[in-house]
Scaffold this motif. Structure first.
Motif, short mmCIF file in Angstrom:
data_model
loop_
_atom_site.label_atom_id
_atom_site.label_comp_id
_atom_site.label_asym_id
_atom_site.label_seq_id
_atom_site.Cartn_x
_atom_site.Cartn_y
_atom_site.Cartn_z
N UNK A 167 -3.95 -18.86 9.95
CA UNK A 167 -2.73 -18.52 8.96
C UNK A 167 -1.56 -17.84 9.77
N UNK A 168 -1.84 -17.30 10.95
CA UNK A 168 -0.77 -16.59 11.57
C UNK A 168 0.00 -17.62 12.32
N UNK A 169 -0.62 -18.68 12.91
CA UNK A 169 0.09 -19.74 13.39
C UNK A 169 0.73 -20.55 12.54
N UNK A 170 0.34 -20.83 11.29
CA UNK A 170 0.96 -21.57 10.19
C UNK A 170 2.43 -20.93 9.72
N UNK A 171 2.07 -19.49 9.52
CA UNK A 171 3.16 -18.75 9.07
C UNK A 171 4.55 -18.68 10.29
N UNK A 172 4.08 -18.90 11.25
CA UNK A 172 5.08 -18.65 12.29
C UNK A 172 6.07 -19.94 12.41
N UNK A 173 5.00 -21.07 12.48
CA UNK A 173 5.65 -22.51 12.80
C UNK A 173 6.44 -22.79 11.40
#
Length: 528
Positions: free
Chosen positions: A15-21
């Motif tokens: 989720x943290x990767x998705x939120x960033x990208x």
């Protein structure tokens, strides 16, 4: 009117990767919902703090498996991160991609775009490797990967013993073939844990188009006319609804994501109906195909060499350990749970390594317990490719009740055979001349276990999870190769759930890679 373009459920590693990208483009309105709390607990940052995070309801959902027949009727604690960063905030920090053959197997089983050559760029894109950029490593990315800041004579002797047993020393487990013995690389920065939240989320929290809500317990995805249009969740006990004009992305992990699908009416229709949930889509593979790595914690008592058992045995020793960390950010407080890794084959029938050892300069009866009152080391060994398949399925429509987790460990004859052989092989390594001067004496499972039946029974007695659940919303069954839920529009699963087969090693780095690739797919599909 939709509130957001993208709703991400789960603020863990994926989720943290998705939120960033997804929030990189300021036109995209992104909502990240995390059921746990903020990652501001001091023991999240200190590497040894996993001891105080796992089993702590502040940071862990404190789940358990059902009683397992393969473990002689035992149930296991099943940690899952309950803070931003998810399991990357409480895990062992080991950066391990797995083997090229793992991903080539995904591609060959009908998932184009997921071979080793396909996924390697996503690993390197997000990486900041201590040794700089190379054809297999990245520099300047978000995830810092470093060497461990410690040295133990007993571990170096074990590595030498591996060489004498025919397992060569290698420098890097992450180049596609991890067979050999080496020290694990870790997701740390200057002696501190470096979680997915540290790497991907905190640097972008100030973006105006990104909203992060903690304490948001998601009940279900709202499906209308075959499309996901939002999610229903509660915040402080108050029901909430968020609507999406683009996509809903489930990133709640291999236990959380299938549970949300089931509560949304997406799962085995008969099972859902029995729980009073109206089926939206009959998808019996939701929550099935659960795979995990079961470790066998073999331990030996030694003499004439330092282990953590003695160093942490009294207040003076603990004070010195604390002082070393304060002054140098090194030593036992900077340790990952395992320091030395060994990948090898249980026998010649395997083309690539199917066993992983986690070797530690310590011993204890069970995780979280007290260290043994004598010097010792542990050589945990796990079957990287278990045939056993389990389930994780809800038993109620109440989102506050954990699913029933049934990994079904050691349920096949091959898994039991590999377990017995793994114990034999560990004994063979310890019997090499490099360790002889320390007079190793087996304390777990114990030298009294000799026959095939003995060793299979011992595996059931000492086996415990290494916290790598995957596969419960797998590509090829629940989702397609672009991670879209089959039969439901604008809904994807982007986390460890989608792995069709478990990777040959620790699963946190592959999970972040999946999210990196998944985010690119979402954005590409939005552009048409």
């Amino acid at each position: 009117m939709a509130d957001f373009d993208y709703i991400i459920v789960g603020g863990g590693s994926a989720g943290c990767v998705l939120a960033n990208r997804l929030s990189t483009d300021p036109k995209n309105r992104v909502l990240l919902l995390e059921a746990g709390g903020k990652d501001d607990y001091v023991w999240i940052k200190v590497p040894v703090g996993y001891l105080y995070c796992i089993g702590n309801p502040r940071t862990d959902w404190c789940m358990s498996t059902e009683a397992e027949a393969g473990l002689n009727g035992r149930a296991l604690k099943y940690p899952r991160g309950r803070v931003l960063g998810g399991c990357s905030s409480i895990n062992g920090m080991i950066y391990m991609r797995g083997q090229a053959a793992d991903y080539d197997g995904w591609r060959q089983s009908g998932n184009p775009g997921w071979g080793w050559d396909d996924v390697l760029p996503y690993f390197t894109r997000a990486e900041d490797h201590y040794d700089g950029a190379s054809p297999v490593h990245g520099s300047g990315g978000e995830i810092r990967v470093e060497k461990q800041r410690l040295r133990w004579t007993i571990l170096e002797a074990f590595r030498d013993a591996c060489g004498q047993a025919g397992i060569p020393a290698i420098d890097d487990f992450n180049i596609g073939d991890n067979e050999g013995a080496s020290f694990f690389q870790v997701t740390q920065r200057k002696g501190w844990r470096w979680s997915a939240s540290d790497a991907f989320l905190k640097p972008v929290r100030s973006r105006a188009n990104l909203k992060v809500v903690t304490g948001a317990l998601v009940d279900k995805v709202i499906v209308e006319q075959g499309r996901a249009v939002g999610v229903a969740y509660s915040l402080g006990g108050t029901p909430q609804v968020a609507l999406s004009g683009g996509e809903v992305l489930l990133a709640a992990g291999a236990i959380g994501s299938p549970a949300i699908l089931e509560r949304s009416g997406i799962g085995d229709a008969a099972h859902l109906s029995a729980l009073g949930i109206t089926p939206v889509l009959d998808a019996p593979q939701v929550g099935a195909n659960l795979q995990d790595h079961l470790q066998l914690r073999c331990a030996w008592r030694v003499s004439g060499v330092s282990t953590l058992n003695q160093r942490a045995a009294n207040i003076f020793g603990k004070a010195l350990i604390g002082l070393e960390y304060v002054l140098k950010r090194s030593g036992p407080m900077a340790m990952a749970p395992s320091q030395l890794g060994v990948f090898t084959k249980s026998d010649a029938r395997y083309a690539t390594a199917n066993l992983e050892y986690h070797v530690q300069p310590l011993s204890l009866e069970a995780f979280g317990g007290s260290l043994d009152p004598f010097p010792a080391f542990t050589a945990s060994v796990c079957n990287l490719r278990p045939e056993s398949r389990g389930t994780s399925r809800i038993s109620t429509a109440d989102p506050s009740i954990a699913p029933g987790i049934r990994p079904n460990y050691l349920s096949t004859d091959e898994d039991r055979r590999v377990a017995a052989q793994a114990i034999r092989q560990a004994r063979g390594i310890v019997a090499q001349p490099a360790l002889a001067r320390f007079h190793p004496e087996e304390v777990r499972p114990g030298a009294c276990f000799k026959t095939e039946d003995d060793l299979r029974r011992a595996a059931g007695d000492i086996g415990t999870t290494i916290f790598h659940p995957v596969g419960t919303a797998a590509m090829g069954t629940v989702v397609d190769e672009r991670l879209r839920v089959n039969g439901i529009g604008t809904l994807r699963v982007v986390d460890a759930s989608v792995m069709p087969t478990i990777t040959s090693g620790n699963t946190n780095a592959p999970t972040m890679m999946i999210a990196e690739k998944g985010a690119e797919m979402v954005l590409a599909d939005a552009r048409g």
